[in-house]
Design a protein around this motif. Sequence first.
Motif, short mmCIF file in Angstrom:
data_model
loop_
_atom_site.label_atom_id
_atom_site.label_comp_id
_atom_site.label_asym_id
_atom_site.label_seq_id
_atom_site.Cartn_x
_atom_site.Cartn_y
_atom_site.Cartn_z
N HIS A 124 0.85 -1.20 0.00
CA HIS A 124 0.00 0.00 0.00
C HIS A 124 0.89 1.25 0.00
CE1 HIS A 124 -3.72 2.27 0.58
NE2 HIS A 124 -2.98 3.08 1.34
N LEU A 125 1.89 1.24 0.89
CA LEU A 125 2.78 2.40 1.00
C LEU A 125 3.47 2.70 -0.33
CD1 LEU A 125 4.47 1.72 4.46
CD2 LEU A 125 2.53 3.20 3.94
N ALA A 126 3.75 1.65 -1.11
CA ALA A 126 4.45 1.85 -2.37
C ALA A 126 3.70 2.80 -3.30
CB ALA A 126 4.66 0.51 -3.07
N GLY A 127 2.40 2.90 -3.13
CA GLY A 127 1.63 3.77 -4.02
C GLY A 127 1.38 5.15 -3.46
N VAL A 128 1.70 5.36 -2.18
CA VAL A 128 1.33 6.63 -1.56
C VAL A 128 2.50 7.34 -0.86
CG1 VAL A 128 -1.03 5.82 -1.22
CG2 VAL A 128 0.58 5.60 0.65
N ASN A 129 3.66 6.68 -0.83
CA ASN A 129 4.75 7.24 -0.03
C ASN A 129 5.38 8.50 -0.62
OD1 ASN A 129 6.03 5.96 -2.06
ND2 ASN A 129 7.04 4.41 -0.81
N ARG A 130 4.97 8.88 -1.83
CA ARG A 130 5.47 10.16 -2.35
C ARG A 130 4.57 11.33 -1.94
NH1 ARG A 130 5.67 10.84 -7.64
NH2 ARG A 130 4.32 9.07 -8.13
N SER A 131 3.52 11.05 -1.16
CA SER A 131 2.64 12.13 -0.68
C SER A 131 3.46 13.06 0.21
CB SER A 131 1.49 11.55 0.13
OG SER A 131 0.85 10.52 -0.59
N LYS A 132 3.19 14.37 0.14
CA LYS A 132 4.01 15.30 0.94
C LYS A 132 3.71 15.17 2.42
CE LYS A 132 5.26 18.27 -2.76
NZ LYS A 132 4.26 17.79 -3.77
N THR A 133 2.43 15.12 2.77
CA THR A 133 2.06 14.97 4.18
C THR A 133 1.09 13.79 4.29
OG1 THR A 133 2.31 17.33 4.57
CG2 THR A 133 0.96 16.12 6.16
N ILE A 134 1.36 12.92 5.27
CA ILE A 134 0.50 11.74 5.46
C ILE A 134 -0.12 11.79 6.86
CG2 ILE A 134 0.45 9.21 5.65
CD1 ILE A 134 2.59 9.07 3.50
N VAL A 135 -1.44 11.65 6.91
CA VAL A 135 -2.17 11.59 8.18
C VAL A 135 -2.77 10.19 8.28
CG1 VAL A 135 -4.18 12.44 9.47
CG2 VAL A 135 -2.73 14.05 8.19
N VAL A 136 -2.57 9.54 9.43
CA VAL A 136 -3.10 8.19 9.61
C VAL A 136 -4.07 8.15 10.78
CG1 VAL A 136 -2.47 5.83 10.29
CG2 VAL A 136 -1.11 7.04 8.57
N ILE A 137 -5.23 7.61 10.55
CA ILE A 137 -6.21 7.39 11.61
C ILE A 137 -6.45 5.89 11.69
CG2 ILE A 137 -8.55 7.86 12.43
CD1 ILE A 137 -8.42 10.51 10.78
N ASN A 138 -6.07 5.27 12.82
CA ASN A 138 -6.16 3.82 12.94
C ASN A 138 -6.33 3.49 14.41
OD1 ASN A 138 -5.36 0.94 13.09
ND2 ASN A 138 -4.76 1.26 10.96
#
Lengths: 247, 321
Positions: free
Chosen positions: B270-284
């Motif tokens: 999953h991270l492989a497709g989104v890790n270029r995002s500038k800011t990542i917010v995670v709710i878990n």
Amino acid sequence: MKILVCISKSPDTTAKIAFTDNNTKFATDGVQWIINPYDEWYALVKAIEIKEKDPATVIHLVTVGLADAEPVIRKALALGGDEAIRINAESQDSFYIASQIAEVARQGNYDLVFTGKETIDYNSASIGGMVAELLGLPYVSLALSFEINGTKAIIGREIEGGEETDEVEIPAVVSCQKGMAEARIPNMRGIMAARTKPLKVQEPVAADSLTSIVSFELPPAKAGVKMIPADNPGELVRILHEEVKII
Amino acid sequence: MSVLIFIDHSDGQVKKGALEALSYGTQLAARLGVAAEGVLLGALPDAGQLGKYGVTKIHQVDNDALHHLDGQVFTAVIAQVVEATGAKVIVFSNNSDGKAIAPRLSARLKAAFVSGAIALPDTANGFVVKKSVFSGKAFANVSLNTEVKIIGLNPNSFAVTASGSGTAEVISFNATVDASKVKVLSTNKIKDEVPLGEAEIVVSGGRGLKGPENWGMIEELAKLLGAATACSRPVSDTHWRPHHEHVGQTGLAIAPNLYIAIGISGAIQHLAGVNRSKTIVVINKDPEAPFFKAADYGIVGDAFEVVPKVIEEVKKLKGVA
Ligand SMILES: Cc1cc2nc3c(=O)[nH]c(=O)nc-3n(C[C@H](O)[C@H](O)[C@H](O)COP(=O)(O)OP(=O)(O)OC[C@H]3O[C@@H](n4cnc5c(N)ncnc54)[C@H](O)[C@@H]3O)c2cc1C
Ligand SMILES: Nc1ncnc2c1ncn2[C@@H]1O[C@H](COP(=O)(O)O)[C@@H](O)[C@H]1O
């Protein structure tokens, strides 16, 4: 229908990404090699589905790689496919690889050439387009669905913010992605049969390389996560508004 | 000598990827001390105003056959423009259309091509372009070793900058246009939604949301933020959400300014497709979820309690009732 499916090997999706030789080479120690998921799940399985509908269909696989690509191509044969051709060369240049595949395609007179959308290591998404141009054929990139309709194919492809359905003259080159087919698991019979299926090894034709990789880099590490209490989501919204200035 | 930029457009609008390519191409041209020019196929109203991104001339070929994309036909036309103008670098967005045309042009012109470029070339020693590899987990510096070079710029990796107020001269270019072997039967654009690949903000949901009926709050938050919606692979595999929302190694790779992941564990694919995002917010709800390691901001909590509160706060901020 005669179909050529392009198969590349790629590191397992959980492989650790590291580099050696002064950051000029991917560190392959301990890396498991798999069939590039787009080639397996979508390109190859779609070809198998076509053959299931029309048993007269012939499926050939091609890979450009050294002997270490053979386990991967055998696994592809176990899934389906009648015979495989390995071009005994290794290259990181898309044009060189495409030139080899185009030569195989010319020799074999295929109705369809399927590639994956991209390799998951170099992410170039280039081979299909290059092969098509070298053969003078139409190319549908990022295909989501595929049906044969006489001498034409009806192909859904990704466009920005949606999907387009095209009618394309065959022969054609198609790059395949999610939606094309459902992933399958090879069964025992397939694995046994694959052992006796022909795997021809051919030497490469002369071709130019247009690019070279100078070095690799890893991205800078993240600064670390800032946790926000669950009962204070207002703080998250404040940060995103005032500090990150994105909302 | 010039840098030639492909102006990708649809429905009378220049695509965001093309604006990025224009900004990139004009900055590259300035650095090389050559002119930046555009190539435009089909009809586009007010093309001259693209001069504000720094292009001085736009070579336009309009013909019925160019009103839909056939990479083969487009490539042959662009090759004629390249030849006539003596362009040395051709810049595409590495978006869907770019992927259909740029590799073909590379093979036709035998011009080195780098796809997925994320920065301007380093020309100190040759012509070396940094590109994203291993699904965003690393970068490669690729040397383009031919006289004519082609660059496919990754979406969302270069800022759009209007550098002036200039108007570009739109020149009608006389090209031979072949008959197309591709007929478009239908197009299905998701109206009123931000295309995922172009979105600045993406709100994404995973299996933690339990079922498709719970996506109302994801869509509401996305709407408030002007965001696109996305999902993890199992979510689209089980048809809770459409396939085109699937991001990751085997789905779409995205690089928005803000990625909000809700009820997604953060598996490596999953991270492989989104890790270029500038800011990542995670709710878990699980403090041990691997996604927190890749996040900039995190909230440990039940999505069904946290997300409605976030929505309330965003509404307050935006002044909507
Ligand atoms: C070759 C290969 C390719 C793959 N490609 C992709 C890909 O492209 N994209 C992709 O996404 N996956 C991909 N996968 C699958 C990937 O490995 C994971 O299985 C998947 O990403 C998990 O999805 P998920 O996080 O939604 O679900 P889960 O792993 O089930 O995680 C659900 C999360 O929700 C949390 N949660 C549960 N309830 C709540 C609640 N009430 N509130 C808040 N949080 C809650 C849980 O703590 C958990 O962390 C691939 C796998 C393979 C083998
Ligand atoms: N070495 C190779 N041998 C055979 N096919 C390949 C090879 N490399 C890439 N391909 C095919 O081309 C597709 C796109 O690869 P790429 O352009 O490198 O991202 C892959 O999904 C494969 O189907």
